[in-house]
Design a protein around this motif. Structure first.
Motif, mmCIF file in Angstrom:
data_model
loop_
_atom_site.group_PDB
_atom_site.id
_atom_site.type_symbol
_atom_site.label_atom_id
_atom_site.label_comp_id
_atom_site.label_asym_id
_atom_site.label_seq_id
_atom_site.Cartn_x
_atom_site.Cartn_y
_atom_site.Cartn_z
ATOM 1 N N ILE A 382 -3.013 -8.325 -0.851
ATOM 2 C CA ILE A 382 -2.659 -6.908 -0.833
ATOM 3 C C ILE A 382 -3.831 -6.123 -1.401
ATOM 4 C CG2 ILE A 382 -1.102 -5.143 -1.719
ATOM 5 C CD1 ILE A 382 0.220 -6.991 0.234
ATOM 6 N N VAL A 383 -4.287 -5.130 -0.648
ATOM 7 C CA VAL A 383 -5.347 -4.244 -1.125
ATOM 8 C C VAL A 383 -4.682 -2.987 -1.654
ATOM 9 C CG1 VAL A 383 -7.410 -2.934 -0.537
ATOM 10 C CG2 VAL A 383 -7.010 -5.174 0.519
ATOM 11 N N GLY A 384 -4.822 -2.767 -2.956
ATOM 12 C CA GLY A 384 -4.282 -1.567 -3.577
ATOM 13 C C GLY A 384 -5.346 -0.486 -3.627
ATOM 14 N N LEU A 385 -4.979 0.725 -3.263
ATOM 15 C CA LEU A 385 -5.936 1.819 -3.128
ATOM 16 C C LEU A 385 -5.649 2.925 -4.143
ATOM 17 C CD1 LEU A 385 -5.905 2.096 0.775
ATOM 18 C CD2 LEU A 385 -7.527 0.836 -0.652
ATOM 19 N N ASP A 386 -6.721 3.406 -4.746
ATOM 20 C CA ASP A 386 -6.642 4.583 -5.613
ATOM 21 C C ASP A 386 -7.720 5.562 -5.185
ATOM 22 O OD1 ASP A 386 -4.539 4.184 -7.640
ATOM 23 O OD2 ASP A 386 -5.716 2.417 -8.165
ATOM 24 N N GLY A 398 -2.140 13.422 -2.801
ATOM 25 C CA GLY A 398 -2.076 13.928 -1.439
ATOM 26 C C GLY A 398 -3.121 13.389 -0.496
ATOM 27 N N ALA A 399 -3.777 12.307 -0.839
ATOM 28 C CA ALA A 399 -4.813 11.753 0.023
ATOM 29 C C ALA A 399 -4.195 11.052 1.235
ATOM 30 C CB ALA A 399 -5.687 10.777 -0.751
ATOM 31 N N ILE A 400 -4.894 11.074 2.360
ATOM 32 C CA ILE A 400 -4.544 10.331 3.568
ATOM 33 C C ILE A 400 -5.652 9.321 3.815
ATOM 34 C CG2 ILE A 400 -4.108 10.436 6.042
ATOM 35 C CD1 ILE A 400 -1.914 11.700 4.472
ATOM 36 N N GLN A 401 -5.251 8.061 4.015
ATOM 37 C CA GLN A 401 -6.246 7.020 4.241
ATOM 38 C C GLN A 401 -5.925 6.265 5.528
ATOM 39 O OE1 GLN A 401 -6.009 5.201 0.135
ATOM 40 N NE2 GLN A 401 -8.216 5.561 0.219
ATOM 41 N N THR A 402 -6.948 6.044 6.323
ATOM 42 C CA THR A 402 -6.818 5.280 7.562
ATOM 43 C C THR A 402 -7.624 4.000 7.426
ATOM 44 O OG1 THR A 402 -6.548 7.298 8.857
ATOM 45 C CG2 THR A 402 -7.138 5.300 10.055
ATOM 46 N N ILE A 403 -6.974 2.878 7.751
ATOM 47 C CA ILE A 403 -7.583 1.569 7.545
ATOM 48 C C ILE A 403 -8.016 0.988 8.893
ATOM 49 C CG2 ILE A 403 -7.299 -0.681 6.437
ATOM 50 C CD1 ILE A 403 -6.792 1.796 4.634
ATOM 51 N N PRO A 414 -2.282 5.419 9.698
ATOM 52 C CA PRO A 414 -2.670 5.976 8.390
ATOM 53 C C PRO A 414 -1.579 5.767 7.349
ATOM 54 C CG PRO A 414 -3.061 7.551 10.176
ATOM 55 C CD PRO A 414 -2.247 6.430 10.754
ATOM 56 N N ILE A 415 -1.980 5.629 6.120
ATOM 57 C CA ILE A 415 -1.031 5.550 5.016
ATOM 58 C C ILE A 415 -1.283 6.731 4.100
ATOM 59 C CG2 ILE A 415 -0.759 3.049 5.094
ATOM 60 C CD1 ILE A 415 -2.751 2.777 2.895
ATOM 61 N N ILE A 432 -12.234 2.016 5.129
ATOM 62 C CA ILE A 432 -11.188 2.909 4.637
ATOM 63 C C ILE A 432 -11.697 4.342 4.725
ATOM 64 C CG2 ILE A 432 -9.700 3.486 2.697
ATOM 65 C CD1 ILE A 432 -10.211 0.607 1.677
ATOM 66 N N LEU A 433 -11.057 5.140 5.563
ATOM 67 C CA LEU A 433 -11.406 6.548 5.713
ATOM 68 C C LEU A 433 -10.421 7.366 4.887
ATOM 69 C CD1 LEU A 433 -13.131 8.710 7.210
ATOM 70 C CD2 LEU A 433 -11.321 8.751 8.949
#
Length: 587
Positions: A382-386, A398-403, A414-415, A432-433
């Motif tokens: 699992i890749v956890g994103l901050d 409020g960030a949007i990230q596309t993997i 997108p998550i 990761i965008l």
């Protein structure tokens, strides 16, 4: 109908393969006459016995009037106690196979009908079999038997077994409309405490031969048949009551089955021990069986949230490290198998794109009916994103990230903020965008290691967009005294093109600067041409022309004081030859 013959060595091997799992011994209370159909009774065992010479199985539906069959009981835990006759029902009748209720308050059993008009068939004196119930009163005395609602003088019903909740009755009958000589039927207790009309258990259970002597243990239906493939005569089978219409019954194999008749089985909940009837020694006798194997039950779960994993390959290894067997976990992640008591157990599990967290090594003593193992955990990394502000290192909401898994071209879904993690593949690289209002959109890459690390943390650091801010571009090179871009400059400008694509709301100035060597007018003209050359490259890459303002500054904005007439080194002059992006507008 004669039993279907064994088809080939493979079938024979299947029926014999578990013979070492069970030990069979003759019941010490067998008599020279017929002893058969054991049943659990109070704290002991009851069974049927007669003094007739004919084998009872062969006379199932043709009892004569010689030497009545009666129930006897014994205590299997006190061999010094003699067997005793049970006064459950009237001894003036043939009593046949049955079962005591789990509560001990009732019994359902077989009895021959005594209507004189029905005692002759084909010149022989015969009697139909019928099912009866008897119940205890408050003092424990057995009350007069009550006939089953569907008894019929034109055919037989017998060998009843009843579920532990006393709401399901299964029995054998030669009633019209069956598949063979005798079939198994089921009746359910209705809300008004009457029994439903019997229904045939269907062609998966019943054959053109005889199906008889059913016994229910939870959802497991044990019975005898001479119509399914087996070792000979009547064989013992088991079927899942829930899947009767879809699954073929399983032959219990040797040594429970033999080339003779084997029937009337009872067993404990784990099928570790029990009793059955057989004429393998020339007479209907009762035999004990027990196993020196233990049922082992386990499950395969995800490490992070303990969810079941179906279709995982569970590998069992022997004491010398050799692979003994491989099983697949079911839809609940469960698996089970049997191993000899006092065995050392080693298990691993595997599934595509998962990693084994830790296998199981355990000693199984066999002192209980079954051994429940701790879960085998598998994990997908699992890749956890901050996302944080690069200046303050505070979290950005409020960030949007596309993997996107590299080198794939299509991004994943997108998550959004609040669910900032994704399941990765071991050894894979991901782009990761990340975008959020008021900040520059950024592309990062993360590599998932080929290790047993279940969690990888990645922090994306974003910079705020500041109108008027200048961003220096390195590695933008031109030929000497020329506006022509060198090939190595295109790599840097490709990054600018991606930056403009990722930040479509920005309008920029593309500024070009020279050093102070040469005249100011010449440097201004050269820098303008160079800025236009870089802008043209970006436009050809798909950046809208109205989003770029090319501007040449010449030598007007040197960074290090290396103006006209100042002696400077080549490196100092190089520092002033640069291309910068200035943020003009945010739309």
């Amino acid at each position: 109908m004669a039993k279907e013959k064994i088809r080939g060595i493979e079938s024979l091997g299947k029926l014999l393969r578990d013979s070492s799992k069970y030990e069979v011994s003759a019941f010490e209370h067998n008599s020279p006459q017929s002893d058969f159909s054991p049943m659990y009774f109070e704290k002991g065992i009851a069974f049927l016995s007669s003094r007739k010479e004919e084998k009872w199985v062969k006379e199932t539906y043709n009892w004569d009037e010689s030497n009545y069959l009666d129930f006897y009981s014994f205590d299997p835990y006190d061999t010094t106690m003699p067997i005793k006759k049970l006064a459950i029902v009237n001894p003036s009748y043939h009593e046949g196979p049955g079962e005591v209720f789990a509560s001990g308050n009732g019994i359902v059993f077989t009895r021959n009908g005594l209507q004189e008009a029905n005692l002759r068939r084909g010149g022989k004196r015969v009697a139909r079999l019928q099912i009866y119930f008897s119940y205890r009163d408050a003092s424990g005395k057995w009350l007069n038997p009550i006939p089953f609602k569907y008894n019929d003088n034109n055919y037989s019903l017998g060998h009843p077994t009843i579920s532990s909740d006393e709401k399901t009755l299964i029995f054998s009958s030669d009633m019209p409309g069956g598949f063979g000589a005798t079939d198994l039927y089921i009746s359910k207790m209705l809300p008004d405490s009457t029994w439903s009309k019997p229904e045939n258990l269907g062609s998966k259970i019943n054959t053109a031969g005889n199906e008889m002597f059913p016994y229910l243990e939870k959802n497991q239906l044990y019975f005898a048949s001479d119509g399914h493939m087996g070792l000979g005569g009547l064989d013992l089978y088991v079927a899942d009551l829930v899947a009767l219409g879809t699954q073929t019954p399983s032959n219990l194999g040797a040594p429970l089955n033999s080339s003779k008749d084997d029937f009337g089985l009872i067993a404990d909940a784990g099928f570790r021990a029990g009793y059955f009837s057989s004429d393998r020694n020339g007479n209907d006798d009762i035999f004990r069986f027990s196993t020196n194997y233990t049922k082992v039950v386990g499950c395969v779960l995800t490490l992070v949230d303990s969810m079941p994993i179906s279709g995982a390959m569970v590998n069992r290894f022997g004491n010398n490290g050799e692979l003994v067997e491989t099983l697949l976990s079911n839809s609940k992640g469960e698996f089970f198998f049997e191993i000899p008591n006092n065995s050392r157990l080693k298990l691993t599990a595997e599934k595509s794109s998962y990693y084994l967290h830790e296998g199981i090594v355990e000693h199984v003593s066999g002192q209980s009916l079954e051994t429940k193992l701790p879960p085998i955990f598998l994990f997908q990394p699992i890749v956890g994103l901050d996302v944080v502000d690069i200046a303050t290192m505070s979290k950005i909401e409020g960030a949007i990230q596309t993997i996107r898994k590299l080198p794939d071209t299509e991004p994943t879904k997108p998550i959004s903020d609040g669910g900032m993690q994704f399941v990765a593949l071991p050894g894979a690289r991901y782009e990761i965008l990340t975008s959020v209002e008021g900040y520059y959109t950024k592309r990062d890459t993360v590599e998932v290691p080929l290790t047993t690390i279940p969690f990888v943390s990645h922090i994306t650091k974003l910079s705020k967009i500041l109108v008027g801010e200048s961003i220096r571009l390195d590695h933008i090179f031109y030929d000497s005294n020329s506006a022509s871009l060198r090939p190595e400059s295109e790599t840097e400008l490709d990054k600018v093109s991606i930056f403009m694509s990722d930040n479509p709301h920005l309008k920029i100035e593309l500024g070009s600067h020279t050093d102070s060597r040469g005249s100011a007018s010449y440097n201004l003209s050269l820098s303008q041409k160079r800025a236009e050359s870089a802008a043209k490259f970006l436009i050809l890459q798909g950046v809208a022309a109205n989003r770029i303002v090319p501007k040449g500054y010449g030598e007007s904005k040197v960074l290090n004081g290396c103006g006209d007439g100042v002696a400077c080194s080549a490196d100092e002059h190089q520092e002033n030859r640069r291309t910068e992006i200035k943020i003009l507008e945010v739309n």
